[in-house]
Each structure stands twice: as structure tokens, then as C-alpha cells.
Scaffold this motif. Structure first.
Motif, PDB file in Angstrom:
ATOM      1  N   GLU A 166       0.788   7.003  -6.661  1.00 17.95           N
ATOM      2  CA  GLU A 166      -0.421   7.770  -6.979  1.00 17.95           C
ATOM      3  C   GLU A 166      -0.221   9.255  -6.699  1.00 17.95           C
ATOM      4  O   GLU A 166      -0.815  10.102  -7.357  1.00 17.95           O
ATOM      5  N   ASN A 167       0.612   9.590  -5.710  1.00 11.21           N
ATOM      6  CA  ASN A 167       0.871  10.985  -5.359  1.00 11.21           C
ATOM      7  C   ASN A 167       2.034  11.570  -6.141  1.00 11.21           C
ATOM      8  O   ASN A 167       2.543  12.626  -5.796  1.00 11.21           O
ATOM      9  N   LYS A 198       1.902   1.966  -3.519  1.00 16.10           N
ATOM     10  CA  LYS A 198       0.771   2.401  -4.329  1.00 16.10           C
ATOM     11  C   LYS A 198       0.442   3.865  -4.065  1.00 16.10           C
ATOM     12  O   LYS A 198       0.261   4.649  -4.989  1.00 16.10           O
ATOM     13  N   GLU A 199       0.353   4.205  -2.775  1.00 18.32           N
ATOM     14  CA  GLU A 199      -0.003   5.583  -2.415  1.00 18.32           C
ATOM     15  C   GLU A 199       1.042   6.577  -2.885  1.00 18.32           C
ATOM     16  O   GLU A 199       0.710   7.648  -3.384  1.00 18.32           O
ATOM     17  N   GLN A 221       0.820  -1.211   0.000  1.00 22.28           N
ATOM     18  CA  GLN A 221       0.000   0.000   0.000  1.00 22.28           C
ATOM     19  C   GLN A 221       0.857   1.265   0.000  1.00 22.28           C
ATOM     20  O   GLN A 221       0.535   2.231  -0.677  1.00 22.28           O
TER      21      GLN A 221
END
Length: 99
Positions: free
Chosen positions: A89-90, A85-86, A82
Motif C-alpha cells: 500500500e505504501n 499489505k502495508e 499485514q
């Protein structure tokens, strides 16, 4: 007895025979393994069977590390954690997490 009753009885007998065969097979395997062990062998050694390599338990070496939590790493294999992923994405670049 009716035909349906005989059919049911036959089914029950066949089920009982299958269960007995499974039990006998399991018991025979245990006995063979115990006898082989008594003589200092494994089944694989006695019958020249391939030995499956045992997993060392160690996974792949980590390739990425979370800069915010040094205990979180990822080998680059399998699902992305996670925190990766975060970060992606940012707008973070995956290579910025390489060890």
C-alpha cells in the motif's frame, strides 16, 4: 393416552434408539481397533483401506521476508500478512521482499 402423547413418546423412543446405535457403533469401532492393535495391525492394514498421509506439520517454504523483522516470513500462499499489505500500500514492490 392421547395421539399427541403417543407421538411424543414415539419421538423419544426413536431418539433413544439413534443414540444407542451411535454408542454401540462407537464401542464396536473401539473394540475392533483394540483387537487389531493386539495382533499388531491397524484397521487400514486389515481391511486394505487407504492410509491418509500424516501431515509433517511443516508448511511451505518461505518466499518473502520482512526486512524490518527477519522472523516474519510468508510463503506466498494464503492471505497476505499485514506487513506485506502495508508495504505494498505504501508503494513497495512485492519482489523486493523475496528471499
Amino acid at each position: 393416552m392421547s395421539y399427541a402423547q403417543l407421538e411424543e413418546q414415539r419421538k423419544q423412543i426413536e431418539d433413544a434408539m439413534r443414540n444407542l446405535d451411535k454408542t454401540r457403533k462407537t464401542d464396536a469401532k473401539k473394540a475392533v481397533r483394540a483387537t487389531a492393535k493386539e495382533y499388531g495391525f491397524t484397521i487400514e492394514e486389515l481391511f486394505d483401506l487407504p492410509v491418509s498421509p500424516k501431515s509433517s506439520g511443516a508448511g511451505a517454504k518461505p518466499k518473502y521476508r520482512n526486512p524490518e523483522n527477519q522472523d516474519e516470513t510468508w510463503s506466498g500462499r494464503g492471505r497476505k500478512p499485514q506487513w506485506i499489505k502495508e508495504a505494498v500500500e505504501n508503494g513497495a514492490d512485492l519482489s523486493s521482499f523475496e528471499i
